[in-house]
Design an enzyme around this catalytic site. Structure first.
Site, PDB file in Angstrom:
ATOM      1  N   ALA A 195       0.150   2.365 -13.317  1.00 33.64           N
ATOM      2  CA  ALA A 195      -0.997   3.263 -13.475  1.00 33.64           C
ATOM      3  C   ALA A 195      -2.172   2.427 -13.981  1.00 33.64           C
ATOM      4  O   ALA A 195      -1.992   1.467 -14.747  1.00 33.64           O
ATOM      5  CB  ALA A 195      -0.668   4.381 -14.456  1.00 33.64           C
ATOM      6  N   ALA A 230       3.642  13.003  -6.360  1.00 34.93           N
ATOM      7  CA  ALA A 230       3.614  14.462  -6.235  1.00 34.93           C
ATOM      8  C   ALA A 230       4.258  15.109  -7.465  1.00 34.93           C
ATOM      9  O   ALA A 230       3.728  16.076  -8.023  1.00 34.93           O
ATOM     10  CB  ALA A 230       4.334  14.889  -4.962  1.00 34.93           C
ATOM     11  N   SER A 237       0.849  -1.203   0.000  1.00 28.92           N
ATOM     12  CA  SER A 237       0.000   0.000   0.000  1.00 28.92           C
ATOM     13  C   SER A 237       0.881   1.248   0.000  1.00 28.92           C
ATOM     14  O   SER A 237       2.013   1.214   0.452  1.00 28.92           O
ATOM     15  CB  SER A 237      -0.846   0.056   1.262  1.00 28.92           C
ATOM     16  N   LYS A 239       7.555   6.830  -3.027  1.00 26.20           N
ATOM     17  CA  LYS A 239       6.246   6.627  -3.659  1.00 26.20           C
ATOM     18  C   LYS A 239       5.436   7.927  -3.622  1.00 26.20           C
ATOM     19  O   LYS A 239       4.878   8.351  -4.637  1.00 26.20           O
ATOM     20  CB  LYS A 239       5.520   5.498  -2.926  1.00 26.20           C
ATOM     21  N   CYS A 282      -5.150   8.227  -6.409  1.00 27.40           N
ATOM     22  CA  CYS A 282      -3.785   8.330  -5.882  1.00 27.40           C
ATOM     23  C   CYS A 282      -3.292   9.759  -5.696  1.00 27.40           C
ATOM     24  O   CYS A 282      -2.832  10.121  -4.621  1.00 27.40           O
ATOM     25  CB  CYS A 282      -2.833   7.604  -6.824  1.00 27.40           C
ATOM     26  N   GLU A 314       4.128   0.311  -5.276  1.00 30.29           N
ATOM     27  CA  GLU A 314       3.700  -0.021  -6.637  1.00 30.29           C
ATOM     28  C   GLU A 314       3.622   1.250  -7.481  1.00 30.29           C
ATOM     29  O   GLU A 314       3.064   2.239  -7.044  1.00 30.29           O
ATOM     30  CB  GLU A 314       2.327  -0.704  -6.562  1.00 30.29           C
TER      31      GLU A 314
END
Ligand code: UGA
Length: 434
Positions: free
Chosen positions: A144, A205, A111, A200, A256, A141
């Protein structure tokens, strides 16, 4: 996990979930998510070395390695509400792993998590009186949605973080060995735990920041006559900037980007860095502004009133090739149309069931129609919100003939040929185009 099962027949992969209906769906012919190519892969390994099961305890007991992929939504209550991640599922999972285990294991954080989450997991797992030792490894991960299978087959990199101790490094190597079955070793990056966790959030960002940057300049293009697609093409040729992720749009969506940036903002505030927090928060603000200002442009073109007018919304998913509607800009668009008392007619190739769920409180005020030609009938405007390539290939003359005049097309994804549409007779608005 399906990809691991496919590439590594020597491993037994068991998937467990507390949601029995979800597991049943994975065991049926009707998989609960749409993702191009996923069904074929799942079917090729299901029942061989990939299993979907509901007995969590036994499967924890029997596992050597556990990938934890529970959700980490934005907190809606208490300290950090609206920004921080809600870590209750992560903590509960750590406690269930401990309760069911009678041997030590490698626990992999899959996660997306705030930096230093592994510390809490480790404290819970290793505070046992069973004499068991657990190694926590971070393996975020980067796939996309919509291109998940290709991203997994051929990732830009695989990132694995662990403690820089003998045991920690051995656990990292154990996970690296899995990916090495199909990913070249030089693409498998190993780091310390905290770098992996923070990479991640940083990756998302940076990606979101590119879209907000190009979207902010799309507004300047509309004022000056410059064309945002031409600008993206010109600056993208500079390899230091690069061509990818520069498509101006009605705004980014998905589960996300917003969640992860808010999480980053919260971390910066927590560590006493308000300027850094404000900088990243502005990426989100520009994104919401981009969607809202798009609706305002449409409203102006429709004589400042859309009350009682049918407005067709082409696409409800947050992007093409998925049925996922989480944080979809189309959802915000529909809510704003309803504020103006318009009648939104929503069409999408895969996302109508999810749209029905998201709009359950206003189902009497919207229409969901699968066929785009039907959806456009008698509408005053079409607002294209998702970049389904099928929309570019529609018979736009036929659509024009069936609409109320003057008929407007707003292309929130810049995938249509505006000049062609204008020749047919449409009023046309594109993102970043005067
Ligand atoms: C994103 C990241 O791209 C993945 O690398 C990451 O693993 C994933 O989040 C995650 O954290 O799980 P995803 O949200 O599936 O993946 O979708 P993206 O392809 O990144 O698209 C996000 C949004 O940005 C979409 O609404 C898309 O239409 C929009 N977008 C994307 C643009 O508006 N312009 C672009 O040039 C690219």
């Amino acid at each position: 996990m399906a990809m691991i099962a496919k590439k590594c027949p020597q491993y037994q992969v068991k998937i467990v979930d507390i949601n029995v209906a979800r597991i049943n769906a994975w065991n049926s012919d009707n998989l609960p998510i749409y993702e191009p190519g996923l069904k074929e892969i799942v079917e090729s390994v299901k029942g061989k070395n990939l299993f979907f099961e509901t007995d969590i305890e036994t499967n924890i007991k029997e596992a050597d390695i556990i990938f934890v992929s529970v959700n980490t939504p934005t907190k809606t209550f208490g300290f950090g509400a609206g920004k921080a991640s809600d870590l209750q599922y992560i903590e509960k999972t750590a406690r269930s792993i401990l309760a069911a285990s009678n041997s030590g294991k490698i626990v992999v954080e899959k996660s997306t998590l705030p930096v230093r989450t592994a510390e809490s997991m480790e404290r819970i797992l290793n505070s046992n009186n069973k004499g068991l030792h657990f190694d926590v490894v971070s393996n975020p991960e980067f796939l996309a949605e919509g291109s998940a299978i290709a991203d997994l087959e051929n990732p830009d990199r695989v990132l694995i973080g662990g403690h820089q101790t003998e045991e920690g490094l051995a656990a990292v190597e154990e996970i690296a060995k899995i990916y090495a079955n199909w990913v070249p070793r030089e693409k498998i990056i190993t780091t310390n735990l905290w770098s992996s966790e923070l990479s991640k959030l940083t990756a998302n960002a940076f990606l979101a920041q590119r879209i907000s940057s190009i979207n902010s300049l799309s507004a300047l293009c509309e004022k000056t006559g410059a064309n945002i697609d031409e600008i993206a093409n010109a600056i993208g040729k500079d390899t230091r900037i690069g061509a990818k992720f520069l498509k101006a749009s009605i705004g980014f969506g998905g589960s996300c980007f917003k969640k992860d940036i808010l999480n980053l903002v919260y971390l910066c505030e927590h560590y006493g860095l308000p300027e850094v927090a404000a900088y990243w928060e502005s990426i989100i603000k520009i994104n919401e502004w981009q969607t809202t200002r798009s609706v305002k442009r449409v409203l102006r073109s429709l004589f400042n009133t859309i009350t009682g007018k049918k407005i067709a919304v082409f696409g409800f998913a947050f992007k093409a090739d998925t049925n996922d509607t989480r944080e979809s800009p189309a959802h915000l668009v529909v809510r704003e149309l309803l504020e103006e008392r318009a009648i939104p007619i929503i069409t999408d190739y895969k996302a109508l069931p999810d749209a029905k769920r998201d709009l359950s409180d206003v189902l009497d005020k919207v229409q969901l129609i699968e066929e785009p030609y039907e959806a456009a009938k008698n509408a005053h405007a079409i607002l294209l919100c998702t970049e389904w390539q099928q929309y570019a290939a529609l018979d736009w003359q036929r659509i024009y003939d069936s609409m109320s005049k003057p008929a407007l097309v707003f292309d929130g994804r810049n995938i249509l040929d505006g000049e062609k549409l204008k020749k047919i007779g449409f009023d046309f608005i594109g993102i970043g185009k005067a």
